[in-house]
Design a protein around this motif. Structure first.
Motif, PDB file in Angstrom:
ATOM      1  N   ALA A  63      32.952  -7.976  35.899  1.00 35.93           N
ATOM      2  CA  ALA A  63      33.747  -7.267  34.900  1.00 35.93           C
ATOM      3  C   ALA A  63      32.847  -6.865  33.745  1.00 35.93           C
ATOM      4  O   ALA A  63      31.906  -7.579  33.406  1.00 35.93           O
ATOM      5  N   VAL A  64      33.140  -5.715  33.152  1.00 40.06           N
ATOM      6  CA  VAL A  64      32.397  -5.184  32.021  1.00 40.06           C
ATOM      7  C   VAL A  64      33.388  -4.960  30.894  1.00 40.06           C
ATOM      8  O   VAL A  64      34.465  -4.408  31.122  1.00 40.06           O
ATOM      9  N   TYR A  65      33.015  -5.382  29.681  1.00 42.57           N
ATOM     10  CA  TYR A  65      33.928  -5.264  28.550  1.00 42.57           C
ATOM     11  C   TYR A  65      33.397  -4.265  27.536  1.00 42.57           C
ATOM     12  O   TYR A  65      32.252  -4.356  27.104  1.00 42.57           O
ATOM     13  N   VAL A  66      34.242  -3.319  27.183  1.00 49.55           N
ATOM     14  CA  VAL A  66      33.882  -2.273  26.239  1.00 49.55           C
ATOM     15  C   VAL A  66      34.578  -2.573  24.915  1.00 49.55           C
ATOM     16  O   VAL A  66      35.795  -2.722  24.873  1.00 49.55           O
ATOM     17  N   GLU A  67      33.775  -2.663  23.862  1.00 49.04           N
ATOM     18  CA  GLU A  67      34.296  -3.018  22.548  1.00 49.04           C
ATOM     19  C   GLU A  67      34.101  -1.867  21.569  1.00 49.04           C
ATOM     20  O   GLU A  67      33.349  -0.936  21.840  1.00 49.04           O
ATOM     21  N   THR A  68      34.759  -1.971  20.434  1.00 56.68           N
ATOM     22  CA  THR A  68      34.609  -0.959  19.394  1.00 56.68           C
ATOM     23  C   THR A  68      33.634  -1.465  18.350  1.00 56.68           C
ATOM     24  O   THR A  68      33.759  -2.588  17.860  1.00 56.68           O
ATOM     25  N   GLU A  69      32.647  -0.624  18.025  1.00 58.00           N
ATOM     26  CA  GLU A  69      31.671  -0.947  16.987  1.00 58.00           C
ATOM     27  C   GLU A  69      31.511   0.299  16.119  1.00 58.00           C
ATOM     28  O   GLU A  69      31.198   1.374  16.639  1.00 58.00           O
ATOM     29  N   ASN A  70      31.761   0.138  14.824  1.00 58.85           N
ATOM     30  CA  ASN A  70      31.694   1.265  13.887  1.00 58.85           C
ATOM     31  C   ASN A  70      32.581   2.422  14.336  1.00 58.85           C
ATOM     32  O   ASN A  70      32.205   3.583  14.262  1.00 58.85           O
TER      33      ASN A  70
ATOM     34  N   ARG B 171      28.487  -3.962  24.169  1.00 57.07           N
ATOM     35  CA  ARG B 171      27.843  -4.786  23.146  1.00 57.07           C
ATOM     36  C   ARG B 171      27.295  -6.053  23.774  1.00 57.07           C
ATOM     37  O   ARG B 171      27.366  -6.236  24.966  1.00 57.07           O
ATOM     38  N   ARG B 172      26.753  -6.906  22.934  1.00 54.91           N
ATOM     39  CA  ARG B 172      26.263  -8.228  23.325  1.00 54.91           C
ATOM     40  C   ARG B 172      25.148  -8.145  24.364  1.00 54.91           C
ATOM     41  O   ARG B 172      25.034  -8.983  25.251  1.00 54.91           O
ATOM     42  N   GLY B 173      24.346  -7.063  24.275  1.00 49.60           N
ATOM     43  CA  GLY B 173      23.205  -6.904  25.165  1.00 49.60           C
ATOM     44  C   GLY B 173      23.563  -6.478  26.580  1.00 49.60           C
ATOM     45  O   GLY B 173      22.711  -6.515  27.472  1.00 49.60           O
ATOM     46  N   LYS B 174      24.792  -6.062  26.809  1.00 48.45           N
ATOM     47  CA  LYS B 174      25.217  -5.668  28.157  1.00 48.45           C
ATOM     48  C   LYS B 174      24.594  -4.328  28.549  1.00 48.45           C
ATOM     49  O   LYS B 174      24.579  -3.391  27.769  1.00 48.45           O
TER      50      LYS B 174
ATOM     51  N   ILE C   1      30.796   4.009  29.037  1.00 49.02           N
ATOM     52  CA  ILE C   1      30.215   3.729  30.358  1.00 49.02           C
ATOM     53  C   ILE C   1      29.150   4.768  30.699  1.00 49.02           C
ATOM     54  O   ILE C   1      28.052   4.435  31.162  1.00 49.02           O
ATOM     55  N   GLU C   2      29.457   6.039  30.451  1.00 49.52           N
ATOM     56  CA  GLU C   2      28.491   7.095  30.758  1.00 49.52           C
ATOM     57  C   GLU C   2      27.282   7.048  29.831  1.00 49.52           C
ATOM     58  O   GLU C   2      26.156   7.304  30.257  1.00 49.52           O
ATOM     59  N   ALA C   3      27.493   6.661  28.571  1.00 47.41           N
ATOM     60  CA  ALA C   3      26.366   6.507  27.640  1.00 47.41           C
ATOM     61  C   ALA C   3      25.425   5.394  28.096  1.00 47.41           C
ATOM     62  O   ALA C   3      24.232   5.426  27.808  1.00 47.41           O
ATOM     63  N   ALA C   4      25.963   4.426  28.833  1.00 49.72           N
ATOM     64  CA  ALA C   4      25.147   3.329  29.361  1.00 49.72           C
ATOM     65  C   ALA C   4      24.458   3.709  30.670  1.00 49.72           C
ATOM     66  O   ALA C   4      23.758   2.887  31.262  1.00 49.72           O
TER      67      ALA C   4
END
Length: 192
Positions: free
Chosen positions: A89-96, A102-105, A133-136
Motif C-alpha cells: 500500500a502507498v499513502y498519499v498525504e497533503t504537504e503545503n 512523504r516520509r521518504g516513499k 503518483i505520476e510526479a513520483a
C-alpha cells in the motif's frame, strides 16, 4: 452468496439523509459517512472485495504494483485492498496544500498503481492523488472508490470502478431546491 450492499451500508450507518454541504461545496439530501464504514472492518472488507472483483472485470490484463490512497480514509481503503491483493500500500498525504508521497516513499519507475478512495463526488481527490503518483514516476492503472455518487459528466483519465454506485443528486448553491433549503444544512466531511 451476493451481499446486498445498500442494506449493508444502511445497517452500518453510512447512509444519512438531511441537508448536507458536501466537501465539494455542493448541497445534497444524501450523505455517505465513510467513517461508519472505516470503523467496521467486516463492512470495509466486503466493500473492498467488491471493488477488487469489479477491477478484475474492468481491467483483466492490468498487473498492479501497488495500491495507493489519500489521507485519511483512502489510506485505510488502500491498506485493505492491498492486503486482499497481496500488494504493498502507498499513502498519499497533503504537504503545503499539495498531495505528495512523504516520509521518504519512492516508487519504481513505471509502477502500475490502483488509486482508491472512499466517496466519489467531483473526483478532486482522485485527480490530486494521480498527480502525486505520476510526479513520483509511476503510472496510474485505474481508480477505485467504495461509493460512486458522481453525477453524469465526470470524466477521469483512467478506468473507474466502484463497490457501490448510487444516484444522489447534488446542487450548486444557487440551484438548491426550496424543499431542501427548508432543512438546516450541516457540513460533515474533512475538507474545509
Amino acid at each position: 452468496m451476493a451481499v446486498d450492499l445498500r442494506a449493508l451500508l444502511e445497517e452500518s450507518g453510512a447512509i444519512l439523509t438531511g441537508h448536507f454541504i458536501l466537501t465539494s461545496g455542493r448541497h445534497s439530501d444524501t450523505y455517505f459517512e465513510k467513517f461508519r464504514i472505516l470503523e467496521q472492518p467486516h463492512v470495509l472488507s466486503v466493500l473492498c472485495s467488491e471493488l477488487i472483483d469489479k477491477f478484475k472485470i474492468e481491467c483483466p490484463n492490468e498487473m498492479l504494483t501497488a495500491v495507493a490512497g489519500p489521507t485519511t480514509g483512502g489510506i485505510i481503503i488502500a491498506f485493505e485492498v492491498a492486503r486482499q491483493l497481496g500488494l504493498p500500500a502507498v499513502y498519499v498525504e497533503t504537504e503545503n496544500g499539495i498531495k505528495t508521497l512523504r516520509r521518504g516513499k519512492t516508487l519504481p519507475p513505471n509502477s502500475k498503481i490502483l488509486i482508491v478512495d472512499d466517496v466519489l463526488t467531483t473526483g478532486t481527490s482522485l485527480i490530486e492523488t494521480q498527480g502525486a503518483i505520476e510526479a513520483a514516476g509511476a503510472d496510474v492503472a485505474a481508480f477505485g472508490v467504495l461509493i460512486d455518487r458522481a453525477q453524469e459528466g465526470l470524466s477521469l483519465s483512467r478506468p473507474l470502478v466502484s463497490s457501490y454506485k448510487v444516484t444522489a443528486q447534488s446542487y450548486a448553491e444557487d440551484e438548491i431546491p426550496d424543499w431542501l433549503r427548508q432543512i438546516p444544512a450541516v457540513k460533515p466531511g474533512t475538507r474545509k
